[in-house]
Design a protein around this motif. Structure first.
Motif, PDB file in Angstrom:
ATOM      1  N   HIS A  60     -15.797   6.286  -2.490  1.00 51.48           N
ATOM      2  CA  HIS A  60     -15.486   7.605  -3.064  1.00 51.48           C
ATOM      3  C   HIS A  60     -15.910   7.675  -4.529  1.00 51.48           C
ATOM      4  N   LEU A  61     -15.609   6.640  -5.307  1.00 49.24           N
ATOM      5  CA  LEU A  61     -15.976   6.622  -6.723  1.00 49.24           C
ATOM      6  C   LEU A  61     -17.489   6.709  -6.899  1.00 49.24           C
ATOM      7  N   ASN A  62     -18.224   5.996  -6.070  1.00 51.65           N
ATOM      8  CA  ASN A  62     -19.688   5.947  -6.204  1.00 51.65           C
ATOM      9  C   ASN A  62     -20.376   7.208  -5.701  1.00 51.65           C
ATOM     10  N   GLN A  63     -19.620   8.106  -5.105  1.00 50.97           N
ATOM     11  CA  GLN A  63     -20.180   9.382  -4.658  1.00 50.97           C
ATOM     12  C   GLN A  63     -20.014  10.486  -5.699  1.00 50.97           C
ATOM     13  N   GLN A  64     -19.310  10.176  -6.794  1.00 49.86           N
ATOM     14  CA  GLN A  64     -18.991  11.217  -7.774  1.00 49.86           C
ATOM     15  C   GLN A  64     -20.191  11.582  -8.654  1.00 49.86           C
ATOM     16  N   HIS A  65     -20.986  10.595  -9.034  1.00 52.17           N
ATOM     17  CA  HIS A  65     -22.151  10.845  -9.900  1.00 52.17           C
ATOM     18  C   HIS A  65     -23.193   9.767  -9.626  1.00 52.17           C
ATOM     19  N   PRO A  66     -24.454  10.161  -9.480  1.00 54.14           N
ATOM     20  CA  PRO A  66     -25.492   9.173  -9.121  1.00 54.14           C
ATOM     21  C   PRO A  66     -25.697   8.074 -10.160  1.00 54.14           C
ATOM     22  N   ARG A  67     -25.352   8.334 -11.411  1.00 58.23           N
ATOM     23  CA  ARG A  67     -25.571   7.338 -12.456  1.00 58.23           C
ATOM     24  C   ARG A  67     -24.345   6.464 -12.725  1.00 58.23           C
ATOM     25  N   ILE A  68     -23.185   6.914 -12.307  1.00 52.93           N
ATOM     26  CA  ILE A  68     -21.962   6.140 -12.529  1.00 52.93           C
ATOM     27  C   ILE A  68     -21.607   5.407 -11.238  1.00 52.93           C
ATOM     28  N   GLN A  69     -21.867   4.115 -11.237  1.00 49.42           N
ATOM     29  CA  GLN A  69     -21.626   3.295 -10.056  1.00 49.42           C
ATOM     30  C   GLN A  69     -20.659   2.160 -10.395  1.00 49.42           C
ATOM     31  N   PHE A  70     -19.805   1.852  -9.442  1.00 44.97           N
ATOM     32  CA  PHE A  70     -18.768   0.837  -9.619  1.00 44.97           C
ATOM     33  C   PHE A  70     -19.020  -0.374  -8.727  1.00 44.97           C
ATOM     34  N   THR A  71     -18.516  -1.497  -9.164  1.00 47.30           N
ATOM     35  CA  THR A  71     -18.344  -2.657  -8.303  1.00 47.30           C
ATOM     36  C   THR A  71     -16.845  -2.953  -8.286  1.00 47.30           C
ATOM     37  N   PHE A  72     -16.400  -3.806  -7.364  1.00 41.62           N
ATOM     38  CA  PHE A  72     -14.976  -4.108  -7.366  1.00 41.62           C
ATOM     39  C   PHE A  72     -14.726  -5.567  -7.015  1.00 41.62           C
ATOM     40  N   GLU A  73     -13.571  -6.036  -7.437  1.00 45.72           N
ATOM     41  CA  GLU A  73     -13.130  -7.398  -7.168  1.00 45.72           C
ATOM     42  C   GLU A  73     -11.678  -7.334  -6.722  1.00 45.72           C
ATOM     43  N   THR A  74     -11.364  -8.044  -5.650  1.00 41.90           N
ATOM     44  CA  THR A  74      -9.995  -8.053  -5.150  1.00 41.90           C
ATOM     45  C   THR A  74      -9.294  -9.342  -5.559  1.00 41.90           C
ATOM     46  N   GLU A  75      -8.007  -9.345  -5.437  1.00 43.14           N
ATOM     47  CA  GLU A  75      -7.217 -10.507  -5.821  1.00 43.14           C
ATOM     48  C   GLU A  75      -7.566 -11.725  -4.969  1.00 43.14           C
ATOM     49  N   SER A  76      -7.402 -12.883  -5.556  1.00 38.02           N
ATOM     50  CA  SER A  76      -7.593 -14.149  -4.847  1.00 38.02           C
ATOM     51  C   SER A  76      -6.345 -14.992  -5.061  1.00 38.02           C
ATOM     52  N   ASN A  77      -5.736 -15.417  -3.968  1.00 40.75           N
ATOM     53  CA  ASN A  77      -4.477 -16.178  -4.043  1.00 40.75           C
ATOM     54  C   ASN A  77      -3.418 -15.405  -4.816  1.00 40.75           C
ATOM     55  N   SER A  78      -3.393 -14.095  -4.566  1.00 45.14           N
ATOM     56  CA  SER A  78      -2.404 -13.195  -5.192  1.00 45.14           C
ATOM     57  C   SER A  78      -2.563 -13.128  -6.704  1.00 45.14           C
ATOM     58  N   GLN A  79      -3.781 -13.382  -7.210  1.00 41.29           N
ATOM     59  CA  GLN A  79      -4.045 -13.329  -8.646  1.00 41.29           C
ATOM     60  C   GLN A  79      -5.346 -12.587  -8.936  1.00 41.29           C
ATOM     61  N   LEU A  80      -5.382 -11.931 -10.089  1.00 46.36           N
ATOM     62  CA  LEU A  80      -6.606 -11.262 -10.534  1.00 46.36           C
ATOM     63  C   LEU A  80      -6.592 -11.169 -12.059  1.00 46.36           C
ATOM     64  N   PRO A  81      -7.620 -11.688 -12.745  1.00 45.10           N
ATOM     65  CA  PRO A  81      -7.673 -11.560 -14.211  1.00 45.10           C
ATOM     66  C   PRO A  81      -8.133 -10.171 -14.624  1.00 45.10           C
ATOM     67  N   PHE A  82      -7.560  -9.682 -15.712  1.00 42.95           N
ATOM     68  CA  PHE A  82      -7.972  -8.409 -16.292  1.00 42.95           C
ATOM     69  C   PHE A  82      -7.829  -8.520 -17.800  1.00 42.95           C
ATOM     70  N   LEU A  83      -8.898  -8.217 -18.534  1.00 40.15           N
ATOM     71  CA  LEU A  83      -8.954  -8.477 -19.973  1.00 40.15           C
ATOM     72  C   LEU A  83      -8.665  -9.966 -20.174  1.00 40.15           C
ATOM     73  N   ASP A  84      -7.677 -10.306 -20.985  1.00 40.01           N
ATOM     74  CA  ASP A  84      -7.315 -11.720 -21.151  1.00 40.01           C
ATOM     75  C   ASP A  84      -5.947 -12.007 -20.525  1.00 40.01           C
ATOM     76  N   VAL A  85      -5.634 -11.236 -19.483  1.00 43.78           N
ATOM     77  CA  VAL A  85      -4.360 -11.367 -18.782  1.00 43.78           C
ATOM     78  C   VAL A  85      -4.610 -11.772 -17.334  1.00 43.78           C
ATOM     79  N   LEU A  86      -3.852 -12.743 -16.855  1.00 40.27           N
ATOM     80  CA  LEU A  86      -3.894 -13.112 -15.445  1.00 40.27           C
ATOM     81  C   LEU A  86      -2.699 -12.451 -14.760  1.00 40.27           C
ATOM     82  N   VAL A  87      -3.002 -11.522 -13.872  1.00 38.23           N
ATOM     83  CA  VAL A  87      -1.958 -10.790 -13.158  1.00 38.23           C
ATOM     84  C   VAL A  87      -1.703 -11.479 -11.819  1.00 38.23           C
ATOM     85  N   SER A  88      -0.443 -11.781 -11.545  1.00 42.70           N
ATOM     86  CA  SER A  88      -0.091 -12.496 -10.311  1.00 42.70           C
ATOM     87  C   SER A  88       1.025 -11.758  -9.582  1.00 42.70           C
TER      88      SER A  88
END
Length: 283
Positions: A197-225
């Motif tokens: 849905h996000l990538n259908q909004q504008h041809p020049r604005i494209q996203f990639t995504f990353e899902t959590e691994s072992n119930s963890q995901l880093p964002f900025l300098d924070v590890l969210v668990s």
């Protein structure tokens, strides 16, 4: 003179694109519009803090996460090459609407037309030299310009409002810092469906995504668990640097970045501005 797009900058340059990006930043600093861009950035600063997704720093991010209950899937959506992908004409149109509908005036005597004209002059003079060639960037916001972060924020605020309001998937939370977005989705939702849905909004604005691994995901300098009792826990995230990552091209990039920093010091930039600039240099 050669006109180059962001595709050229990112994929077709013989040397790694990060070095060219850093060099473009140096050329922007030498531009006659640089001081004008710095002033306009300060004028427009209040417009960059109005988004519901806005987070000022890691501390603010952690505080806002405390309000999240029963977290579902933890996902990060990242815009690909944000600055060089932002559509300028649409951004200026969005900015005009914002300026014409302010609840409180900005700290300037400039008219809306004057602000937009000065911005246009500052972000469309994107000439730089590489070797013996003169190039012009023809897409997106100029790399290294003080205006690029605030204008991309203004555009992305409008973009995400439109994208999320038209999405069938409603995130539990959506926090963004420049081009990185931290999202929690209900367990029943598919992260790839929201990506589509996000990538259908504008041809020049494209996203990639990353899902959590072992119930963890880093964002900025924070590890969210996610804990065993399904609550959110945060800790400091440290990216491990391996010696094999320090390649000759990486060293060249560092040399160019240092040249840019020296230019900024010569122009009297304070430490905070230099750190903000460094944060926009690709890793």
């Amino acid at each position: 003179m050669t006109k180059v797009s962001s595709t050229f900058l990112n994929q077709q340059v013989g040397l790694i694109s990060e070095e060219l990006r850093a060099w473009c930043s140096k050329e922007v600093i030498d531009s006659v519009f640089y001081n004008t861009a710095q002033h306009l950035t300060k004028v427009l600063a209040p417009l960059g803090k109005t988004a519901d997704s806005y987070i000022s720093d890691s501390t603010d991010f952690c505080e806002k996460l405390k309000t999240v209950e029963n977290p579902g899937k933890i996902v990060s959506y990242d815009v690909v090459d944000l600055f060089t992908s932002v559509p300028i004409n649409e951004t200026l149109h969005i900015l005009r609407n914002r300026l014409d509908n302010l609840d409180s005036p900005l700290d300037t005597k400039l008219s809306t037309d004057s602000i937009l004209q000065l911005i246009t002059n500052s972000i469309t003079s994107t000439y730089f030299t590489w070797g013996d060639e003169i190039y012009e960037q023809i897409h997106g916001l100029p790399m290294g310009s003080p205006l690029s972060p605030i204008l991309s924020e203004i555009y992305m605020t409008s973009f995400e409002h439109q994208a999320l309001s038209s999405s069938l998937i409603k995130p539990t939370c959506w926090f963004r810092k420049v081009d990185d977005t931290f999202v929690i989705l209900p367990q029943a939702n598919d992260p790839s469906a929201l990506l589509q849905h996000l990538n259908q909004q504008h041809p020049r604005i494209q996203f990639t995504f990353e899902t959590e691994s072992n119930s963890q995901l880093p964002f900025l300098d924070v590890l969210v668990s996610r804990t065993t009792d399904n609550t959110i826990q945060t800790s400091v995230y440290r990216h491990l640097c391996k010696w094999r990552d320090v390649t000759p091209s990486y060293i060249l990039k560092c040399k160019v970045v240092c040249m840019v920093w020296f230019k900024k010091l010569e122009k009297g930039m304070n430490a905070r501005d230099i750190v903000l600039f460094a944060a926009n240099i690709p890793n």
